[in-house]
Design an enzyme around this catalytic site. Structure first.
Site, PDB file in Angstrom:
ATOM      1  N   GLY A  66       3.122   2.009  10.948  1.00  0.00           N
ATOM      2  CA  GLY A  66       3.305   3.569  10.459  1.00  0.00           C
ATOM      3  C   GLY A  66       4.823   4.272  11.821  1.00  0.00           C
ATOM      4  N   GLU A 124      -5.064  -4.854  11.024  1.00  0.00           N
ATOM      5  CA  GLU A 124      -4.707  -3.601  11.539  1.00  0.00           C
ATOM      6  C   GLU A 124      -5.031  -2.873  12.631  1.00  0.00           C
ATOM      7  OE1 GLU A 124      -2.008  -2.572   7.096  1.00  0.00           O
ATOM      8  OE2 GLU A 124      -3.883  -1.542   7.645  1.00  0.00           O
ATOM      9  N   GLU A 159      -5.915   4.923   8.410  1.00  0.00           N
ATOM     10  CA  GLU A 159      -6.532   6.561   7.552  1.00  0.00           C
ATOM     11  C   GLU A 159      -7.625   6.728   6.907  1.00  0.00           C
ATOM     12  OE1 GLU A 159      -3.087   5.238   5.712  1.00  0.00           O
ATOM     13  OE2 GLU A 159      -1.638   5.093   7.391  1.00  0.00           O
ATOM     14  N   HIS A 216      -9.538   0.555   5.301  1.00  0.00           N
ATOM     15  CA  HIS A 216      -7.758   1.359   5.497  1.00  0.00           C
ATOM     16  C   HIS A 216      -7.944   2.223   6.815  1.00  0.00           C
ATOM     17  CE1 HIS A 216      -4.187   2.462   6.448  1.00  0.00           C
ATOM     18  NE2 HIS A 216      -3.633   1.858   5.971  1.00  0.00           N
ATOM     19  N   SER A 257       4.432  -2.083  10.162  1.00  0.00           N
ATOM     20  CA  SER A 257       5.413  -1.672   9.873  1.00  0.00           C
ATOM     21  C   SER A 257       5.793  -3.456  10.165  1.00  0.00           C
ATOM     22  CB  SER A 257       5.751  -1.554  12.109  1.00  0.00           C
ATOM     23  OG  SER A 257       5.054  -0.515  12.673  1.00  0.00           O
ATOM     24  N   GLY A 308       3.453  -1.094   4.360  1.00  0.00           N
ATOM     25  CA  GLY A 308       2.925   0.578   4.303  1.00  0.00           C
ATOM     26  C   GLY A 308       4.353   0.688   3.799  1.00  0.00           C
ATOM     27  N   GLY A 309       5.206   1.796   4.190  1.00  0.00           N
ATOM     28  CA  GLY A 309       6.506   2.130   4.101  1.00  0.00           C
ATOM     29  C   GLY A 309       7.260   1.280   3.468  1.00  0.00           C
ATOM     30  N   ASN A 366       1.224  -0.737   0.300  1.00  0.00           N
ATOM     31  CA  ASN A 366       0.337  -0.363   0.545  1.00  0.00           C
ATOM     32  C   ASN A 366       0.751   1.326   0.033  1.00  0.00           C
ATOM     33  OD1 ASN A 366      -1.930   1.946   0.102  1.00  0.00           O
ATOM     34  ND2 ASN A 366      -2.412   1.023   3.312  1.00  0.00           N
ATOM     35  N   TRP A 367       1.314   1.916  -0.998  1.00  0.00           N
ATOM     36  CA  TRP A 367       1.964   3.238  -1.113  1.00  0.00           C
ATOM     37  C   TRP A 367       1.519   4.133  -0.710  1.00  0.00           C
ATOM     38  CZ3 TRP A 367       3.798   2.733  -7.214  1.00  0.00           C
ATOM     39  CH2 TRP A 367       4.273   1.668  -7.826  1.00  0.00           C
ATOM     40  N   LYS A 368      -0.135   4.095  -0.297  1.00  0.00           N
ATOM     41  CA  LYS A 368      -1.208   5.218   0.241  1.00  0.00           C
ATOM     42  C   LYS A 368      -0.122   6.579  -0.270  1.00  0.00           C
ATOM     43  CE  LYS A 368      -0.281   2.912   4.418  1.00  0.00           C
ATOM     44  NZ  LYS A 368      -0.347   3.544   5.715  1.00  0.00           N
TER      45      LYS A 368
HETATM   46  P1  13P Z   1       3.574   0.782   7.793  1.00  0.00           P
HETATM   47  O1  13P Z   1       3.951  -0.579   6.713  1.00  0.00           O
HETATM   48  O2  13P Z   1       3.877   2.090   7.237  1.00  0.00           O
HETATM   49  O3  13P Z   1       3.125   0.221   9.198  1.00  0.00           O
HETATM   50  O4  13P Z   1       1.180   0.721   7.556  1.00  0.00           O
HETATM   51  C1  13P Z   1       0.798  -0.545   7.038  1.00  0.00           C
HETATM   52  C2  13P Z   1      -0.570  -0.212   6.738  1.00  0.00           C
HETATM   53  O5  13P Z   1      -0.978   0.216   7.050  1.00  0.00           O
HETATM   54  C3  13P Z   1      -0.737  -0.481   5.570  1.00  0.00           C
HETATM   55  O6  13P Z   1      -1.616  -0.724   5.271  1.00  0.00           O
END
Ligand code: 13P
Length: 250
Positions: A178, A172, A104, A102, A212, A233-234, A17-19
């Site tokens: 993050g 999650e 977010e 998600h 993470s 994510g990251g 997930n590149w956000k």
């Molecule tokens: P991180 O891997 O950056 O913690 O993000 C997880 C996430 O929200 C994937 O959707």
């Protein structure tokens, strides 16, 4: 013997997930590197770039085993919804998956479980698979409400259209996203087993962990019973790191 894994017998799903990251040049480079690295891997791999980059990334993924996913969708297929993207369009431009729910989106766009269920049903109706996210906040965990929150999200956010084929769940924990704070393996195991037990109609549905995840911790997480992949994510923004995570599933 790892009973949890043997019982589910699924191909792991490694989703990036590149956000709201990447510009077009970097996206092409990253997608190209993932395609190349994925050739030798056996897991299912999905990249979820920001919407305006979906077309460009799709071109990079052509004739590869890497699938394309969106990060969100609307619950209608057309209409006056400025800024939104319909499931029909996502399907039309080559997406196989869309993330819905998600944390977010829940936090910054006030999305609730009822809306998430509508989005998921709309995605299923056009043949998209959903990566449906659930998870507790730090406060909910410290108040001892984790399983209660998860049960309520499962009850309200999963529409009747859901099958083991068109939906993957992603646990999650909000406090692990993050932050570099990964949930403990025992906590992940507890929640994943709880989710699996709560959904007898969806027996065998894949359940991803997210929060993470990186190459260094992926092996242990992926070996946990009822963990059938990860939502990253990251660490999905660097090809080597993301491929290192996918390698851990081999
Ligand atoms: P991180 O891997 O950056 O913690 O993000 C997880 C996430 O929200 C994937 O959707």
């Amino acid at each position: 013997m790892n009973m949890g894994k043997n019982l589910t017998k699924s191909i792991p799903l490694i989703a990036g997930n590149w956000k709201m990251n990447m510009l077009s040049a970097g996206a092409k480079q990253l997608a190209g590197a993932v395609v190349k690295g994925a050739e030798r891997l056996h897991s299912e791999i999905v990249l979820c770039p920001p919407s305006p980059l979906l077309g460009e990334v799709r071109t990079c993924l052509e004739h590869s085993k890497v699938a394309l996913g969106a990060q969100d969708c609307h619950f209608q297929n057309e209409g006056a919804f400025t800024g939104d993207t319909s499931p029909a369009l996502l399907k039309d431009i080559g997406c196989t998956y869309t993330i819905v729910g998600h944390s977010e989106r829940r936090a910054y766009h006030q999305e609730d479980d009822t809306l998430i269920a509508k989005k998921a049903a709309a995605a299923h109706a056009v043949g998209l698979s959903t990566i449906l996210c659930i998870g507790e906040t730090e406060k909910e965990r410290s108040d001892g409400k984790t399983l209660h929150v998860i049960a309520s999200q499962l009850e309200k956010a999963i529409p009747a259209s859901t099958t083991v084929k068109n939906c993957v769940l992603a646990y999650e924990p909000v406090w692990a996203i993050g932050t570099g704070k990964v949930a403990g393996i025992a906590d992940i195991a507890e929640v994943h087993a709880f989710i699996a037990a709560k959904l007898p109609r969806l027996s065998g549905i894949r359940i991803l962990y997210g929060g993470s995840v990186k190459a260094a911790n992926a092996k242990e997480i992926l070996a946990t019973p009822h963990v059938n992949g990860v939502l990253v994510g990251g660490a999905s923004l660097k090809a080597e790191e993301f491929l290192g995570i996918a390698e851990a599933a081999e």
